[in-house]
Design an enzyme around this catalytic site. Sequence first.
Site, mmCIF file in Angstrom:
data_model
loop_
_atom_site.group_PDB
_atom_site.id
_atom_site.type_symbol
_atom_site.label_atom_id
_atom_site.label_comp_id
_atom_site.label_asym_id
_atom_site.label_seq_id
_atom_site.Cartn_x
_atom_site.Cartn_y
_atom_site.Cartn_z
ATOM 1 N N GLU A 234 0.837 -1.201 0.000
ATOM 2 C CA GLU A 234 0.000 0.000 0.000
ATOM 3 C C GLU A 234 0.875 1.256 0.000
ATOM 4 O O GLU A 234 0.622 2.220 -0.741
ATOM 5 C CB GLU A 234 -0.897 0.031 1.255
ATOM 6 C CG GLU A 234 -1.873 -1.144 1.374
ATOM 7 C CD GLU A 234 -1.301 -2.354 2.109
ATOM 8 O OE1 GLU A 234 -0.105 -2.649 1.930
ATOM 9 O OE2 GLU A 234 -2.061 -3.010 2.841
ATOM 10 N N SER B 203 24.804 -41.636 -2.187
ATOM 11 C CA SER B 203 23.588 -40.998 -2.709
ATOM 12 C C SER B 203 23.901 -39.788 -3.584
ATOM 13 O O SER B 203 22.988 -39.120 -4.051
ATOM 14 C CB SER B 203 22.681 -40.576 -1.549
ATOM 15 O OG SER B 203 23.350 -39.630 -0.749
HETATM 16 C C1 AOF Z 1 3.857 -7.473 4.226
HETATM 17 N N1 AOF Z 1 3.694 -6.755 3.088
HETATM 18 O O1 AOF Z 1 2.513 -5.450 1.725
HETATM 19 C C2 AOF Z 1 1.497 -6.191 3.717
HETATM 20 C C3 AOF Z 1 1.664 -6.976 4.910
HETATM 21 O O2 AOF Z 1 6.909 -7.332 9.586
HETATM 22 P P1 AOF Z 1 6.101 -6.238 8.949
HETATM 23 O O3 AOF Z 1 5.997 -5.011 9.740
HETATM 24 O O4 AOF Z 1 6.523 -6.000 7.522
HETATM 25 O O5 AOF Z 1 4.591 -6.765 8.905
HETATM 26 C C4 AOF Z 1 4.297 -7.920 8.261
HETATM 27 C C5 AOF Z 1 2.825 -8.239 8.400
HETATM 28 O O6 AOF Z 1 2.003 -7.176 7.898
HETATM 29 C C6 AOF Z 1 2.474 -9.454 7.592
HETATM 30 O O7 AOF Z 1 2.702 -10.631 8.317
HETATM 31 C C7 AOF Z 1 0.993 -9.232 7.296
HETATM 32 O O8 AOF Z 1 0.241 -9.713 8.390
HETATM 33 C C8 AOF Z 1 0.857 -7.698 7.228
HETATM 34 N N2 AOF Z 1 0.686 -7.132 5.860
HETATM 35 N N3 AOF Z 1 2.866 -7.566 5.095
HETATM 36 O O9 AOF Z 1 4.908 -8.053 4.446
HETATM 37 C C9 AOF Z 1 2.574 -6.105 2.792
HETATM 38 N N4 AOF Z 1 0.373 -5.532 3.446
HETATM 39 ZN ZN ZN Z 2 0.839 -3.011 5.976
#
Ligand code: AOF
Ligand code: ZN
Length: 338
Positions: free
Chosen positions: A54, A169
């Site tokens: 986003e 193997s």
């Molecule tokens: C993503 N990419 O485009 C969206 C996600 O570790 P963070 O802060 O990047 O958060 C990851 C979480 O955010 C992911 O597990 C999911 O639940 C949410 N959305 N995550 O990596 C994205 N929109």
């Molecule tokens: Zn997000």
Amino acid sequence: MTQTATALMQRAIDAAVLGVEADPNPRVGCVLTDAGGEVVGVGHHRGAGTPHAEVDALQQAGGAARGGTAWVTLEPCDHTGRTGPCSVALLDAGVARVRYAVPEPWSEAAGGSARLAAAGVDVAVGPLREEAETVNRTWLHARRTGRPFVTWKSASTLDGRSAAADGSSRWVTGEPARADVHALRARCGAVLVGTGTALADDPALTVRDGSGAPSARQPLRVVVGTRRLPADARLHDGTAETLVVPTHDPAAALDAVHATGVHHVLLEGGPTLAAAFLRAGLVDEVVAYVAPALLGGGSPTVGDLGGTSIEDALRLETTDVTVLGGDVRITARPLGRS
Ligand code: AOF
Ligand code: ZN
């Protein structure tokens, strides 16, 4: 000309798959249309720690997203993890409508649609849910079940042998199949073997490129079992992290791996470990590399599954067959699993 909802969500899915499939983050895409329905931004997520889809799309759209619609393959997150909440970023940009294909399954990141709706944004689940689910099936499985998706990989001769009678193997399959295994490892968060395989083969279990050099991002190496590995074992060479789980229980081993944040495990163990996972119903997918060779003896890919009759066979459903050089890769799922 403005595009239909389905076409716009398809564009978001097409953007999502531009991201690399690599644990731990999902692949997410986002298309932004302005108030008149014209596309003003297309974004995708490029891996852990980088902007979410986003935010990537908003950076392109700038002020043009005001009053427009966001088409996202996953519900916008509402949490501050490695990056900030996408719900807030969409609100700040003045987006009027949000359509997302798959609801956020992780309670810690969920709540994005509720926050947006509370702020007056028109939010709804959009089209192409099934297609969007396929893009992140291992990640979604782990988030929904609380345990990693398990792919069991085997490499065998036509008569199902993974090693000759003398234990040798290297190599059952040819180079294209072995390169494919490295690509498969690269998509996973962990590669798991038992101490039996670790002691017999002294495997490196790293992802290597065509020249044999280790890749920058390496899956966690996991060794399950109670036997000690020698200090000079390749699994202790520091090329990648190694987790030793002193258990014989597949479910406990998966719990330990899940606790490190892994959603997709590649099971590369020998026949005993494979049988233990299969008997426990903990294999979600089988990727079998079959070489056109016959050994007539030696080690089978899988040990005793507890059955004695043909009716007891564990049946799988084939989802893909691909020829790799002279070998064949069969992908299959135990029946009754998604
Ligand atoms: C993503 N990419 O485009 C969206 C996600 O570790 P963070 O802060 O990047 O958060 C990851 C979480 O955010 C992911 O597990 C999911 O639940 C949410 N959305 N995550 O990596 C994205 N929109
Ligand atoms: Zn997000």
